[in-house]
Design a protein around this motif. Structure first.
Motif, mmCIF file in Angstrom:
data_model
loop_
_atom_site.group_PDB
_atom_site.id
_atom_site.type_symbol
_atom_site.label_atom_id
_atom_site.label_comp_id
_atom_site.label_asym_id
_atom_site.label_seq_id
_atom_site.Cartn_x
_atom_site.Cartn_y
_atom_site.Cartn_z
ATOM 1 N N UNK A 137 -14.053 1.556 -13.555
ATOM 2 C CA UNK A 137 -12.672 1.107 -13.781
ATOM 3 C C UNK A 137 -12.313 1.181 -15.262
ATOM 4 N N UNK A 138 -13.285 0.865 -16.113
ATOM 5 C CA UNK A 138 -13.042 0.926 -17.552
ATOM 6 C C UNK A 138 -12.888 2.357 -18.053
ATOM 7 N N UNK A 139 -13.360 3.309 -17.290
ATOM 8 C CA UNK A 139 -13.185 4.718 -17.648
ATOM 9 C C UNK A 139 -11.848 5.268 -17.133
ATOM 10 N N UNK A 140 -11.151 4.473 -16.337
ATOM 11 C CA UNK A 140 -9.911 4.919 -15.724
ATOM 12 C C UNK A 140 -8.683 4.643 -16.571
ATOM 13 N N UNK A 141 -7.544 4.954 -15.974
ATOM 14 C CA UNK A 141 -6.261 4.814 -16.669
ATOM 15 C C UNK A 141 -5.863 3.354 -16.890
ATOM 16 N N UNK A 142 -6.348 2.461 -16.028
ATOM 17 C CA UNK A 142 -5.958 1.051 -16.162
ATOM 18 C C UNK A 142 -6.973 0.236 -16.962
ATOM 19 N N UNK A 143 -7.670 0.900 -17.867
ATOM 20 C CA UNK A 143 -8.702 0.258 -18.691
ATOM 21 C C UNK A 143 -8.170 -0.993 -19.397
ATOM 22 N N UNK A 144 -7.073 -0.849 -20.133
ATOM 23 C CA UNK A 144 -6.558 -1.965 -20.929
ATOM 24 C C UNK A 144 -6.094 -3.115 -20.044
ATOM 25 N N UNK A 145 -5.486 -2.789 -18.919
ATOM 26 C CA UNK A 145 -5.042 -3.823 -17.985
ATOM 27 C C UNK A 145 -6.243 -4.587 -17.428
ATOM 28 N N UNK A 146 -7.293 -3.859 -17.058
ATOM 29 C CA UNK A 146 -8.498 -4.503 -16.524
ATOM 30 C C UNK A 146 -9.152 -5.375 -17.587
ATOM 31 N N UNK A 147 -9.280 -4.851 -18.803
ATOM 32 C CA UNK A 147 -9.890 -5.639 -19.875
ATOM 33 C C UNK A 147 -9.105 -6.913 -20.156
ATOM 34 N N UNK A 148 -7.798 -6.796 -20.186
ATOM 35 C CA UNK A 148 -6.952 -7.977 -20.437
ATOM 36 C C UNK A 148 -7.147 -9.018 -19.350
ATOM 37 N N UNK A 149 -7.114 -8.582 -18.102
ATOM 38 C CA UNK A 149 -7.308 -9.497 -16.973
ATOM 39 C C UNK A 149 -8.680 -10.155 -17.029
ATOM 40 N N UNK A 150 -9.717 -9.365 -17.206
ATOM 41 C CA UNK A 150 -11.085 -9.893 -17.215
ATOM 42 C C UNK A 150 -11.320 -10.802 -18.410
ATOM 43 N N UNK A 151 -10.746 -10.447 -19.562
ATOM 44 C CA UNK A 151 -10.903 -11.288 -20.756
ATOM 45 C C UNK A 151 -10.249 -12.645 -20.526
ATOM 46 N N UNK A 152 -9.047 -12.665 -19.942
ATOM 47 C CA UNK A 152 -8.356 -13.932 -19.672
ATOM 48 C C UNK A 152 -9.160 -14.796 -18.705
#
Length: 81
Positions: free
Chosen positions: A43-58
């Motif tokens: 997922x982190x290699x995909x297009x929604x990397x930043x969205x996933x990171x933001x969600x997981x970080x929160x």
């Protein structure tokens, strides 16, 4: 010194897996745990990397905060009682 730092890092990362209750939820199934991590990496290699990171970080920050609050509450009760 680098070896000691690497060992500390591995212990900390293992602690996060335990804190997330993944060991318990998978029945300590190492293949399932690796599969979860590989899926997250994909997922982190995909297009929604930043969205996933933001969600997981929160979620992670919220979990750390909840754990700290629970620890403070336990300490307050032990001092009072």
């Amino acid at each position: 010194m680098k070896r000691r730092e690497r060992t500390r890092q591995l212990i900390d990362l293992g602690g996060l897996v335990v804190k997330a209750e993944l060991v318990e939820l998978t029945g300590d199934d190492r293949a399932a745990l690796l599969g979860l991590l590989v899926e997250a990496a994909a997922r982190l290699r995909g297009e929604d990397r930043e969205q996933a990171l933001t969600l997981w970080r929160r979620r992670g920050m919220r979990t750390f905060a909840d754990d700290a609050a629970a620890k403070d509450e336990r300490q307050s009760r032990s001092i009072e009682g």
